[in-house]
Design a protein around this motif. Structure first.
Motif, PDB file in Angstrom:
ATOM      1  N   ARG A 119       0.836  -1.208   0.000  1.00  0.00           N
ATOM      2  CA  ARG A 119       0.000   0.000   0.000  1.00  0.00           C
ATOM      3  C   ARG A 119       0.866   1.252   0.000  1.00  0.00           C
ATOM      4  O   ARG A 119       0.559   2.231  -0.695  1.00  0.00           O
ATOM      5  CB  ARG A 119      -0.931  -0.007   1.209  1.00  0.00           C
ATOM      6  CG  ARG A 119      -2.069  -1.000   1.116  1.00  0.00           C
ATOM      7  CD  ARG A 119      -2.922  -1.028   2.378  1.00  0.00           C
ATOM      8  NE  ARG A 119      -3.562   0.258   2.626  1.00  0.00           N
ATOM      9  CZ  ARG A 119      -4.136   0.578   3.784  1.00  0.00           C
ATOM     10  NH1 ARG A 119      -4.159  -0.278   4.789  1.00  0.00           N
ATOM     11  NH2 ARG A 119      -4.691   1.765   3.944  1.00  0.00           N
ATOM     12  N   MET A 120       1.954   1.221   0.760  1.00  0.00           N
ATOM     13  CA  MET A 120       2.861   2.369   0.798  1.00  0.00           C
ATOM     14  C   MET A 120       3.517   2.584  -0.554  1.00  0.00           C
ATOM     15  O   MET A 120       3.630   3.718  -1.020  1.00  0.00           O
ATOM     16  CB  MET A 120       3.923   2.171   1.882  1.00  0.00           C
ATOM     17  CG  MET A 120       3.415   2.291   3.281  1.00  0.00           C
ATOM     18  SD  MET A 120       4.790   2.095   4.457  1.00  0.00           S
ATOM     19  CE  MET A 120       3.894   1.651   5.926  1.00  0.00           C
ATOM     20  N   THR A 121       3.951   1.506  -1.176  1.00  0.00           N
ATOM     21  CA  THR A 121       4.563   1.608  -2.508  1.00  0.00           C
ATOM     22  C   THR A 121       3.575   2.200  -3.502  1.00  0.00           C
ATOM     23  O   THR A 121       3.920   3.113  -4.264  1.00  0.00           O
ATOM     24  CB  THR A 121       5.039   0.226  -2.991  1.00  0.00           C
ATOM     25  OG1 THR A 121       6.091  -0.227  -2.120  1.00  0.00           O
ATOM     26  CG2 THR A 121       5.556   0.285  -4.423  1.00  0.00           C
ATOM     27  N   LYS A 122       2.358   1.702  -3.484  1.00  0.00           N
ATOM     28  CA  LYS A 122       1.334   2.192  -4.418  1.00  0.00           C
ATOM     29  C   LYS A 122       1.072   3.681  -4.203  1.00  0.00           C
ATOM     30  O   LYS A 122       1.008   4.453  -5.159  1.00  0.00           O
ATOM     31  CB  LYS A 122       0.049   1.384  -4.236  1.00  0.00           C
ATOM     32  CG  LYS A 122      -1.042   1.726  -5.213  1.00  0.00           C
ATOM     33  CD  LYS A 122      -2.239   0.803  -5.011  1.00  0.00           C
ATOM     34  CE  LYS A 122      -3.354   1.154  -5.966  1.00  0.00           C
ATOM     35  NZ  LYS A 122      -4.521   0.274  -5.797  1.00  0.00           N
ATOM     36  N   LEU A 123       0.946   4.101  -2.939  1.00  0.00           N
ATOM     37  CA  LEU A 123       0.708   5.513  -2.645  1.00  0.00           C
ATOM     38  C   LEU A 123       1.886   6.362  -3.106  1.00  0.00           C
ATOM     39  O   LEU A 123       1.696   7.424  -3.711  1.00  0.00           O
ATOM     40  CB  LEU A 123       0.462   5.712  -1.150  1.00  0.00           C
ATOM     41  CG  LEU A 123       0.238   7.157  -0.704  1.00  0.00           C
ATOM     42  CD1 LEU A 123      -0.980   7.770  -1.396  1.00  0.00           C
ATOM     43  CD2 LEU A 123       0.092   7.218   0.816  1.00  0.00           C
ATOM     44  N   ALA A 124       3.093   5.885  -2.855  1.00  0.00           N
ATOM     45  CA  ALA A 124       4.272   6.638  -3.273  1.00  0.00           C
ATOM     46  C   ALA A 124       4.319   6.776  -4.791  1.00  0.00           C
ATOM     47  O   ALA A 124       4.487   7.876  -5.318  1.00  0.00           O
ATOM     48  CB  ALA A 124       5.540   5.958  -2.760  1.00  0.00           C
ATOM     49  N   GLU A 125       4.151   5.666  -5.481  1.00  0.00           N
ATOM     50  CA  GLU A 125       4.291   5.675  -6.943  1.00  0.00           C
ATOM     51  C   GLU A 125       3.162   6.417  -7.648  1.00  0.00           C
ATOM     52  O   GLU A 125       3.392   7.053  -8.678  1.00  0.00           O
ATOM     53  CB  GLU A 125       4.363   4.240  -7.464  1.00  0.00           C
ATOM     54  CG  GLU A 125       5.644   3.531  -7.093  1.00  0.00           C
ATOM     55  CD  GLU A 125       5.692   2.094  -7.555  1.00  0.00           C
ATOM     56  OE1 GLU A 125       6.777   1.498  -7.496  1.00  0.00           O
ATOM     57  OE2 GLU A 125       4.649   1.533  -7.974  1.00  0.00           O
ATOM     58  N   GLN A 126       1.956   6.335  -7.116  1.00  0.00           N
ATOM     59  CA  GLN A 126       0.805   6.905  -7.825  1.00  0.00           C
ATOM     60  C   GLN A 126       0.452   8.322  -7.386  1.00  0.00           C
ATOM     61  O   GLN A 126      -0.308   8.991  -8.071  1.00  0.00           O
ATOM     62  CB  GLN A 126      -0.408   5.990  -7.655  1.00  0.00           C
ATOM     63  CG  GLN A 126      -0.216   4.655  -8.316  1.00  0.00           C
ATOM     64  CD  GLN A 126      -1.422   3.740  -8.161  1.00  0.00           C
ATOM     65  OE1 GLN A 126      -2.412   4.083  -7.522  1.00  0.00           O
ATOM     66  NE2 GLN A 126      -1.344   2.566  -8.747  1.00  0.00           N
ATOM     67  N   LEU A 127       1.010   8.793  -6.251  1.00  0.00           N
ATOM     68  CA  LEU A 127       0.610  10.112  -5.794  1.00  0.00           C
ATOM     69  C   LEU A 127       1.766  10.907  -5.181  1.00  0.00           C
ATOM     70  O   LEU A 127       2.172  11.925  -5.716  1.00  0.00           O
ATOM     71  CB  LEU A 127      -0.542   9.994  -4.772  1.00  0.00           C
ATOM     72  CG  LEU A 127      -1.052  11.305  -4.188  1.00  0.00           C
ATOM     73  CD1 LEU A 127      -1.718  12.159  -5.261  1.00  0.00           C
ATOM     74  CD2 LEU A 127      -2.020  11.030  -3.042  1.00  0.00           C
ATOM     75  N   ILE A 128       2.301  10.429  -4.082  1.00  0.00           N
ATOM     76  CA  ILE A 128       3.230  11.226  -3.283  1.00  0.00           C
ATOM     77  C   ILE A 128       4.506  11.566  -4.037  1.00  0.00           C
ATOM     78  O   ILE A 128       4.934  12.725  -4.054  1.00  0.00           O
ATOM     79  CB  ILE A 128       3.549  10.520  -1.950  1.00  0.00           C
ATOM     80  CG1 ILE A 128       2.268  10.246  -1.142  1.00  0.00           C
ATOM     81  CG2 ILE A 128       4.567  11.316  -1.147  1.00  0.00           C
ATOM     82  CD1 ILE A 128       1.524  11.478  -0.685  1.00  0.00           C
ATOM     83  N   ASN A 129       5.118  10.588  -4.675  1.00  0.00           N
ATOM     84  CA  ASN A 129       6.361  10.879  -5.398  1.00  0.00           C
ATOM     85  C   ASN A 129       6.131  11.832  -6.571  1.00  0.00           C
ATOM     86  O   ASN A 129       6.983  12.674  -6.868  1.00  0.00           O
ATOM     87  CB  ASN A 129       7.013   9.586  -5.891  1.00  0.00           C
ATOM     88  CG  ASN A 129       7.569   8.746  -4.765  1.00  0.00           C
ATOM     89  OD1 ASN A 129       7.570   9.144  -3.605  1.00  0.00           O
ATOM     90  ND2 ASN A 129       8.025   7.558  -5.103  1.00  0.00           N
ATOM     91  N   LEU A 130       4.980  11.716  -7.214  1.00  0.00           N
ATOM     92  CA  LEU A 130       4.664  12.624  -8.317  1.00  0.00           C
ATOM     93  C   LEU A 130       4.506  14.055  -7.803  1.00  0.00           C
ATOM     94  O   LEU A 130       4.992  15.008  -8.424  1.00  0.00           O
ATOM     95  CB  LEU A 130       3.394  12.160  -9.039  1.00  0.00           C
ATOM     96  CG  LEU A 130       3.461  10.765  -9.672  1.00  0.00           C
ATOM     97  CD1 LEU A 130       2.092  10.383 -10.232  1.00  0.00           C
ATOM     98  CD2 LEU A 130       4.532  10.696 -10.735  1.00  0.00           C
ATOM     99  N   GLU A 131       3.828  14.192  -6.667  1.00  0.00           N
ATOM    100  CA  GLU A 131       3.671  15.520  -6.068  1.00  0.00           C
ATOM    101  C   GLU A 131       5.029  16.077  -5.645  1.00  0.00           C
ATOM    102  O   GLU A 131       5.296  17.273  -5.809  1.00  0.00           O
ATOM    103  CB  GLU A 131       2.731  15.448  -4.858  1.00  0.00           C
ATOM    104  CG  GLU A 131       1.296  15.189  -5.223  1.00  0.00           C
ATOM    105  CD  GLU A 131       0.402  15.013  -4.003  1.00  0.00           C
ATOM    106  OE1 GLU A 131       0.913  14.959  -2.862  1.00  0.00           O
ATOM    107  OE2 GLU A 131      -0.831  14.931  -4.194  1.00  0.00           O
ATOM    108  N   ALA A 132       5.872  15.225  -5.108  1.00  0.00           N
ATOM    109  CA  ALA A 132       7.203  15.665  -4.672  1.00  0.00           C
ATOM    110  C   ALA A 132       8.046  16.128  -5.868  1.00  0.00           C
ATOM    111  O   ALA A 132       8.763  17.133  -5.777  1.00  0.00           O
ATOM    112  CB  ALA A 132       7.915  14.541  -3.918  1.00  0.00           C
ATOM    113  N   MET A 133       7.926  15.429  -6.984  1.00  0.00           N
ATOM    114  CA  MET A 133       8.677  15.814  -8.172  1.00  0.00           C
ATOM    115  C   MET A 133       8.228  17.173  -8.705  1.00  0.00           C
ATOM    116  O   MET A 133       9.031  17.962  -9.179  1.00  0.00           O
ATOM    117  CB  MET A 133       8.535  14.733  -9.264  1.00  0.00           C
ATOM    118  CG  MET A 133       9.308  13.493  -8.935  1.00  0.00           C
ATOM    119  SD  MET A 133       8.997  12.096 -10.072  1.00  0.00           S
ATOM    120  CE  MET A 133       9.089  12.842 -11.654  1.00  0.00           C
TER     121      MET A 133
END
Length: 138
Positions: A119-133
């Motif tokens: 779940r953490m990986t999915k959240l990171a890949e689909q939302l959080i990392n994109l926002e961070a970028m």
């Protein structure tokens, strides 16, 4: 506190779920210990303590926002995977010693931890990392 340090409501919900999961894991381990008539108090886990300390230091040294959230997911996943390793070893030992009920309970902890990591990986890949970028120039 990690929950207060996050900007993302979705990440806050996920971390809150993780805390509930941790309480279930503790309860299972306590039940195993009670059934085996052993005291669950032991030595402090310096590895886990270090991972938690690193997460707190990261919070103190980073600005609130999606970049911090991405880092918190990474920290939380390191903690999760450390727990998977520990529960997995304990499960294997319990199984090999013939404590199949305890092994099953520990396998539940492993399974839940793996699911949380996913779940953490999915959240990171689909939302959080994109926002961070988007928030930080590369």
């Amino acid at each position: 506190d990690w929950l207060e340090a996050t900007q993302s409501d979705t990440l806050q919900e996920l971390l809150a779920d993780r805390l509930k999961q941790a309480n279930r894991h503790i309860s299972r381990v306590q039940q195993i210990c009670n059934a085996m008539d052993v005291n669950p108090v032991g030595e402090k886990c310096h590895g886990m303590e270090g991972l938690i300390k690193e997460g707190r230091e990261y919070i103190d040294q980073s600005a609130e926002g999606p970049v911090r959230d991405a880092g918190l997911i990474a920290d939380a996943q390191r903690i999760e995977r450390y727990g998977i390793a520990g529960y997995g070893c304990a499960r294997t030992y319990a199984h090999q010693l013939g404590y199949d009920e305890a092994a099953g309970a520990l396998q539940n902890n492993v399974d839940e931890s793996k699911e949380m990591d996913e779940r953490m990986t999915k959240l990171a890949e689909q939302l959080i990392n994109l926002e961070a970028m988007e928030a930080e120039p590369v």
